[in-house]
Design an enzyme around this catalytic site. Structure first.
Site, PDB file in Angstrom:
ATOM      1  N   SER A 257      -7.938   3.071   5.067  1.00 56.56           N
ATOM      2  CA  SER A 257      -7.214   2.571   6.236  1.00 56.56           C
ATOM      3  C   SER A 257      -5.897   1.963   5.789  1.00 56.56           C
ATOM      4  O   SER A 257      -5.587   1.912   4.591  1.00 56.56           O
ATOM      5  CB  SER A 257      -8.053   1.526   6.979  1.00 56.56           C
ATOM      6  OG  SER A 257      -8.237   0.381   6.159  1.00 56.56           O
ATOM      7  N   LYS A 258      -5.123   1.468   6.757  1.00 52.96           N
ATOM      8  CA  LYS A 258      -3.802   0.922   6.447  1.00 52.96           C
ATOM      9  C   LYS A 258      -3.858  -0.227   5.460  1.00 52.96           C
ATOM     10  O   LYS A 258      -2.940  -0.428   4.675  1.00 52.96           O
ATOM     11  CB  LYS A 258      -3.109   0.466   7.737  1.00 52.96           C
ATOM     12  CG  LYS A 258      -2.666   1.610   8.631  1.00 52.96           C
ATOM     13  CD  LYS A 258      -1.940   1.095   9.861  1.00 52.96           C
ATOM     14  CE  LYS A 258      -1.476   2.247  10.743  1.00 52.96           C
ATOM     15  NZ  LYS A 258      -0.793   1.775  11.965  1.00 52.96           N
ATOM     16  N   ARG A 259      -4.943  -0.980   5.491  1.00 48.62           N
ATOM     17  CA  ARG A 259      -5.010  -2.126   4.588  1.00 48.62           C
ATOM     18  C   ARG A 259      -5.141  -1.703   3.128  1.00 48.62           C
ATOM     19  O   ARG A 259      -4.944  -2.504   2.220  1.00 48.62           O
ATOM     20  CB  ARG A 259      -6.173  -3.046   4.967  1.00 48.62           C
ATOM     21  CG  ARG A 259      -7.554  -2.461   4.789  1.00 48.62           C
ATOM     22  CD  ARG A 259      -8.611  -3.379   5.380  1.00 48.62           C
ATOM     23  NE  ARG A 259      -9.947  -2.827   5.318  1.00 48.62           N
ATOM     24  CZ  ARG A 259     -10.755  -2.936   4.286  1.00 48.62           C
ATOM     25  NH1 ARG A 259     -10.347  -3.586   3.205  1.00 48.62           N
ATOM     26  NH2 ARG A 259     -11.970  -2.424   4.310  1.00 48.62           N
ATOM     27  N   GLY A 261      -3.183   0.540   1.844  1.00 45.96           N
ATOM     28  CA  GLY A 261      -1.862   0.983   1.397  1.00 45.96           C
ATOM     29  C   GLY A 261      -1.397   2.199   2.172  1.00 45.96           C
ATOM     30  O   GLY A 261      -1.808   2.439   3.300  1.00 45.96           O
TER      31      GLY A 261
END
Length: 483
Positions: A257-259, A261
């Protein structure tokens, strides 16, 4: 009926794969791997690789996203054997199949209102039952509905027995048919749903192998009834070979996911400076392997790749491994190509010839194109040279004295070659009773403004006599020659 893996498909047909992204954003790193696996499988078996843009969601699909996906695929070197198919242009064909299913008793009109469906779901929630359509219009005649009532068309899914898929990655997977509800294939406005469109497009494109993320595994059990119904109606609709690939997870084991990177291919290209061959090689090794080989060229990948090498467990994305692999590819890459890529990242005028000549010493320790561009900046810096805080700390009074002596020695030097400069500076260090570093580090600070750079003698040669002497002189203090 079970599906089976094989180079030419279960019926001896030519292998045809497809990558079918939805253009609602960038080309996701997971999607890029799926595209790569499909492409390699087709190439390995001498088949066809096709591209379909699933753009039926007009509210979220954008031309910008379509362009980003195609650009990302081109950058990765994934070419396709036919022009892209746009799902939104095939609505009439989807409706045609829905009508054939309806006419042959494999689908039916459902007149249930939104209020009725919400009451049904509320009752199911209260009874702690799975939320699924209860088939209330499955066997009712349309005459029971008020004239002119809106309706959707639902597939009459099998509700007895079980469906078995021999997945080429997951193995045998079985689902009880009572778990598959009668889902909508045509909305009340007459437009087809994703589940119908995918099946029709795969058939019409001649797709033999559906290689996709395992988050689509449940869809296979919902799509097979359409395939098998159409095979009963008109023949020539064989089951595809399914191969559902485990998803990519982050280093912590959670779904990427975005967390974790960067998620889009363009971020690795534009922001992180990764070469396409390095990213392709890394994605290939995420979930597929061949012995101990880590560095695998595209040609070697085509030779080796097969579905049997795909593991059943999710892969963990490791940025450090990608950067290490990228460094390997940078060191092997053509210097002129790297110079052009580095120039795009640099401000001001850049001498491509000089940058190309510098590339062998710039790329040797770099992990990405950003590091190469940053490492090359000193070549084109104008005087007075900006000196970093760390480099400034190297230029104390003693160091400036030594720079003055180096300036005198180098100014008198007739031959400006790496070997001659190295011999001269080493001789001066010995005369001063110093280790080479005590002279080389102040020279590096004066010549580049930094504490790290290519070898100091490479720097002198690349900058040339006049520029090198000017930079050293600007930081030197006049000093008498050693006795």
């Amino acid at each position: 009926m079970a599906s089976s893996a094989g180079g030419s498909g279960a019926s001896g047909r030519q292998v045809v794969t497809r990558f079918a992204p939805s253009p609602t954003g960038f080309l996701h790193i997971g999607g890029a791997r799926t595209a790569l696996f499909n492409w390699l499988y087709a190439r390995h078996h001498g088949g066809k690789a096709l591209l379909r843009i699933e753009d039926t969601d007009k509210a979220r699909s954008t031309q910008e996203a379509i362009d980003a996906i195609i650009s990302g695929l081109d950058w990765l070197g994934l070419d396709y054997d036919e022009a892209p198919v746009f799902q939104s242009e095939r609505g009439s064909r989807h409706v045609e199949i829905a009508e054939a299913l309806l006419a042959n008793g494999y689908a039916y009109r459902c007149y249930a209102t939104q209020e009725e469906l919400e009451e049904m779901r509320a009752a199911q929630r209260a009874a702690k039952q799975p939320l699924r359509y209860d088939g209330r219009w499955r066997d009712r005649d349309a005459s029971h509905a008020p004239p002119g009532s809106p309706f959707v068309v639902r597939l009459k899914a099998p509700n007895e027995g079980e469906t078995v898929i021999e997945d080429a990655v997951q193995g045998r997977v079985t689902v009880s048919n009572v778990e598959i509800d009668d889902y909508i294939i045509l909305r009340s406005d007459g437009t087809p749903t994703y589940m119908l469109a995918v099946v029709v497009d795969d058939h019409d494109m001649g797709v033999t192998h559906v290689i996709r993320g395992d988050d689509h595994l449940s869809n296979a059990f919902r799509q097979l009834p359409i395939i098998r119904a159409m095979n009963e109606i008109e023949g020539g609709w064989p089951d595809p070979v399914y191969a559902h690939i485990p998803l990519i997870h982050g280093a912590d084991g959670a779904k990427l996911s975005k967390r974790h990177g960067a998620l889009g291919v363009e971020a690795y290209r534009d922001e992180m400076g990764v070469l396409p061959e390095a990213l392709s090689n890394y994605l290939l090794r995420l979930g597929w392997g061949y012995g101990d080989e880590d560095v695998i060229t595209r040609e070697r990948a085509i030779e080796l790749f097969d579905i049997a090498g795909i593991g059943k467990s999710p892969s963990r994305f490791d940025l450090a491994k990608l950067q290490n692999l990228n460094g390997i590819y940078l060191r092997e890459a053509d210097d002129m190509r790297l110079a052009a890529l580095a120039a795009e990242r640099m401000e001001g005028a850049v001498d491509i010839d000089l940058l190309t000549r510098a590339m062998p010493v710039l790329k040797v320790r770099a992990k990405d194109m950003g590091e190469i561009a940053e490492g090359a900046a000193f070549l084109f810096a104008s005087r007075p040279l900006a000196i970093s805080e760390k480099a400034q700390a190297l230029l104390d009074e003693d160091a400036r004295d030594r720079l003055g002596l180096a300036h005198q020695r180098l100014a008198a030097h007739g031959e400006w070659t790496l070997e001659a400069l190295e011999a001269s500076v080493k001789a001066l260090a010995e005369e001063l009773g110093l280790g080479l570093g005590k002279l080389a580090q102040p020279l590096r600070a004066a010549l580049t403004g930094q504490t790290t750079s290519p070898g100091i003698f490479d720097v002198l040669v690349l900058l040339g006599r006049d520029e090198s002497l000017a930079r050293i002189g600007a930081q030197a203090r006049a000093s008498a020659a050693p006795q």
